[in-house]
Design an enzyme around this catalytic site. Structure first.
Site, mmCIF file in Angstrom:
data_model
loop_
_atom_site.group_PDB
_atom_site.id
_atom_site.type_symbol
_atom_site.label_atom_id
_atom_site.label_comp_id
_atom_site.label_asym_id
_atom_site.label_seq_id
_atom_site.Cartn_x
_atom_site.Cartn_y
_atom_site.Cartn_z
ATOM 1 N N ASP A 1 27.063 27.547 21.630
ATOM 2 C CA ASP A 1 26.141 26.724 22.518
ATOM 3 C C ASP A 1 25.430 27.474 23.503
ATOM 4 O O ASP A 1 25.684 27.499 24.995
ATOM 5 C CB ASP A 1 26.975 25.666 23.480
ATOM 6 C CG ASP A 1 28.105 26.669 24.085
ATOM 7 O OD1 ASP A 1 28.221 27.614 23.896
ATOM 8 O OD2 ASP A 1 28.575 25.784 24.948
ATOM 9 N N ASP B 1 27.365 33.377 24.863
ATOM 10 C CA ASP B 1 27.010 33.150 23.322
ATOM 11 C C ASP B 1 25.908 34.093 22.956
ATOM 12 O O ASP B 1 25.745 34.525 21.912
ATOM 13 C CB ASP B 1 26.507 31.686 23.195
ATOM 14 C CG ASP B 1 27.646 30.637 23.495
ATOM 15 O OD1 ASP B 1 28.359 30.123 22.898
ATOM 16 O OD2 ASP B 1 27.752 30.285 24.924
ATOM 17 N N ASN C 1 27.051 24.185 26.832
ATOM 18 C CA ASN C 1 26.374 24.561 27.981
ATOM 19 C C ASN C 1 25.088 23.726 28.397
ATOM 20 O O ASN C 1 25.006 23.794 29.621
ATOM 21 C CB ASN C 1 26.122 26.112 27.873
ATOM 22 C CG ASN C 1 27.538 27.033 27.820
ATOM 23 O OD1 ASN C 1 28.368 26.660 28.611
ATOM 24 N ND2 ASN C 1 27.266 28.096 27.046
ATOM 25 N N THR D 1 32.424 29.277 19.523
ATOM 26 C CA THR D 1 32.287 29.807 20.996
ATOM 27 C C THR D 1 31.600 28.668 22.069
ATOM 28 O O THR D 1 31.197 28.848 23.085
ATOM 29 C CB THR D 1 31.437 31.023 21.153
ATOM 30 O OG1 THR D 1 30.013 30.940 20.820
ATOM 31 C CG2 THR D 1 31.993 32.291 20.471
ATOM 32 N N PHE E 1 36.242 25.368 30.022
ATOM 33 C CA PHE E 1 35.099 24.484 29.730
ATOM 34 C C PHE E 1 35.006 24.024 28.186
ATOM 35 O O PHE E 1 34.964 22.834 27.758
ATOM 36 C CB PHE E 1 33.957 25.137 30.104
ATOM 37 C CG PHE E 1 32.574 24.402 29.763
ATOM 38 C CD1 PHE E 1 32.197 23.395 30.388
ATOM 39 C CD2 PHE E 1 31.848 24.599 28.272
ATOM 40 C CE1 PHE E 1 30.975 22.759 30.298
ATOM 41 C CE2 PHE E 1 30.948 23.988 28.123
ATOM 42 C CZ PHE E 1 30.135 23.066 28.876
ATOM 43 N N ASN E 2 35.239 24.822 26.975
ATOM 44 C CA ASN E 2 35.045 24.617 25.934
ATOM 45 C C ASN E 2 35.689 23.505 25.424
ATOM 46 O O ASN E 2 35.757 22.575 24.545
ATOM 47 C CB ASN E 2 35.251 25.832 24.844
ATOM 48 C CG ASN E 2 34.006 26.746 25.087
ATOM 49 O OD1 ASN E 2 32.653 26.133 25.409
ATOM 50 N ND2 ASN E 2 34.181 27.942 24.666
ATOM 51 N N HIS F 1 32.545 36.161 28.369
ATOM 52 C CA HIS F 1 33.660 35.430 27.456
ATOM 53 C C HIS F 1 33.511 35.640 25.860
ATOM 54 O O HIS F 1 34.445 36.084 25.272
ATOM 55 C CB HIS F 1 33.601 33.796 27.710
ATOM 56 C CG HIS F 1 33.678 33.495 29.060
ATOM 57 N ND1 HIS F 1 35.056 33.513 29.886
ATOM 58 C CD2 HIS F 1 32.902 33.203 29.999
ATOM 59 C CE1 HIS F 1 34.619 33.148 31.259
ATOM 60 N NE2 HIS F 1 33.388 32.794 31.006
ATOM 61 N N ASP F 2 32.414 35.014 25.357
ATOM 62 C CA ASP F 2 32.454 34.818 24.029
ATOM 63 C C ASP F 2 32.311 35.971 22.975
ATOM 64 O O ASP F 2 32.972 35.752 21.992
ATOM 65 C CB ASP F 2 31.098 33.782 23.686
ATOM 66 C CG ASP F 2 31.013 32.481 24.164
ATOM 67 O OD1 ASP F 2 32.321 31.948 24.655
ATOM 68 O OD2 ASP F 2 30.097 31.854 24.496
HETATM 69 C C1 BDR Z 1 32.888 29.305 28.140
HETATM 70 O O1 BDR Z 1 32.379 28.137 28.464
HETATM 71 C C2 BDR Z 1 30.895 28.412 28.204
HETATM 72 O O2 BDR Z 1 30.165 28.367 29.639
HETATM 73 C C3 BDR Z 1 30.797 30.005 27.848
HETATM 74 O O3 BDR Z 1 29.431 29.973 27.100
HETATM 75 C C4 BDR Z 1 32.054 30.186 27.412
HETATM 76 O O4 BDR Z 1 31.775 29.945 25.774
HETATM 77 C C5 BDR Z 1 33.822 29.738 28.970
HETATM 78 O O5 BDR Z 1 34.759 28.830 29.398
HETATM 79 CA CA CA Z 2 29.768 29.241 24.812
#
Ligand code: BDR
Ligand code: CA
Length: 312
Positions: free
Chosen positions: A10, A15, A39, A125, A166-167, A240-241
């Site tokens: 996303d 990403d 996102n 991701t 979040f994911n 993160h990703d």
């Molecule tokens: C995740 O949430 C998104 O905002 C980032 O792309 C990452 O995948 C982090 O919590």
């Molecule tokens: Ca992401």
């Protein structure tokens, strides 16, 4: 032999770097990219995937749009972190010259899994909606999936609610389906992704490459740093990703723990939390590999090398 991979993402600043890493490194064979709402809306995340591939000269990798909302409940986006476009910061000139595959994400996933001679690694991701939908619609394709290496969840606290990342929070039912699928799952959550921060030193190393792509990467990281500073008070943002693809490239950079991971679906304050049983107290089978530690220097070297390799 390179690891055959489909990215389900996303984009999203982090990403975008995962796309670059997967396309650049010879240990990975990037077969396809599918997108999902997360996102930003799926229209925006799909455009962003095409933009990134276009700017980085990534050609011949089909990109298809997936689900525009979770399996259940309302859609949530992360405009506060990734901006109105989902990839705020750089100016993208004109339309991307990489097309959108008309098949849609589920058909592209199915066709790619069936066409590839060996089982494929899925790398989600974003919210896990597309992957759960695929497993529900085509259970027979599980045999074509080598493993799932995802960014999501946490062994500890969340980032979108006190408990949830979040994911996973975007689509808890989808995450639950993936974690209970019986497929091998490796999870990189906030507990480990927060160990890789895009510090000014890292940004300077990327800037020093002096290419159009490196300039774009600097703009992405500068914007990402500004929202992480405002929203979370972080000195530097966690990328993160790309831990997912970095793990496929060099597993020696990571320490994992095998644990039972469940998703809270009903909590009043904790919906979307990943409950990671690191001490084996629940009696549930320990079947998920959970990222615990990463060699941040080794990780950033992979990122800098990827931006250098793609030139631009
Ligand atoms: C995740 O949430 C998104 O905002 C980032 O792309 C990452 O995948 C982090 O919590
Ligand atoms: Ca992401």
């Amino acid at each position: 032999m390179p690891v055959p991979v489909i990215l389900d993402c996303d984009p999203g600043h982090d990403d975008a770097f995962n796309i670059l890493l997967a396309a650049a490194h010879p240990s990975v064979q990037l077969l396809a990219i599918t997108t999902v709402a997360g996102n930003q809306t799926v229209e925006k995340t799909t455009l962003n995937a095409r933009r990134v591939c276009s700017v980085a000269g990534i050609r011949g990798v089909p990109i298809a749009a997936g689900r525009d909302r979770p399996l259940h409940g309302p859609r949530r986006i992360a405009e506060n972190i990734h901006g109105d476009s989902g990839l705020d910061g750089p100016g993208f000139a004109g339309e991307p010259d990489v097309p959108q595959d008309p098949r849609g994400a589920l058909a592209l996933l199915r066709d790619t899994l069936l066409a590839h001679p060996t089982p494929v690694t899925l790398v989600p991701t974003g919210p896990l909606t597309n992957i759960a939908a695929l497993l529900l619609a085509h259970p027979e394709l599980a045999a074509r999936i080598e493993r799932i290496v995802l960014m999501g969840g946490s062994t500890g606290r969340g980032n979108t609610t006190p408990a949830a990342e979040f994911n996973v929070l975007c689509d808890p039912e989808a995450a639950d389906i993936v974690l209970r699928s019986g497929l091998p799952v490796t999870m990189f959550g906030l507990n480990v992704t927060h160990q890789v921060r895009a510090t000014p030193d890292v940004v300077a190393r990327i800037a020093a490459l002096g290419t159009p792509l490196s300039g774009l990467c600097v703009d992405l990281l500068t914007y990402f740093a500004s929202t992480y500073r405002e929203v979370y008070g972080f000195d530097a943002p966690p990328l993160h990703d790309p831990l997912t693809v970095a793990h496929l490239i060099d597993p020696s950079l990571f320490r994992l723990a095998r644990a039972a991971v469940t998703v809270e679906l009903n909590g009043t304050y904790t919906r979307g939390a990943t409950v990671v049983d690191l001490h084996g107290v629940t009696g549930l089978p320990a079947e998920t590999d959970v990222g615990m530690q990463v060699d941040a220097d080794g990780f950033w070297q992979l990122i800098v090398d990827a931006v250098r390799t793609l030139g631009g």
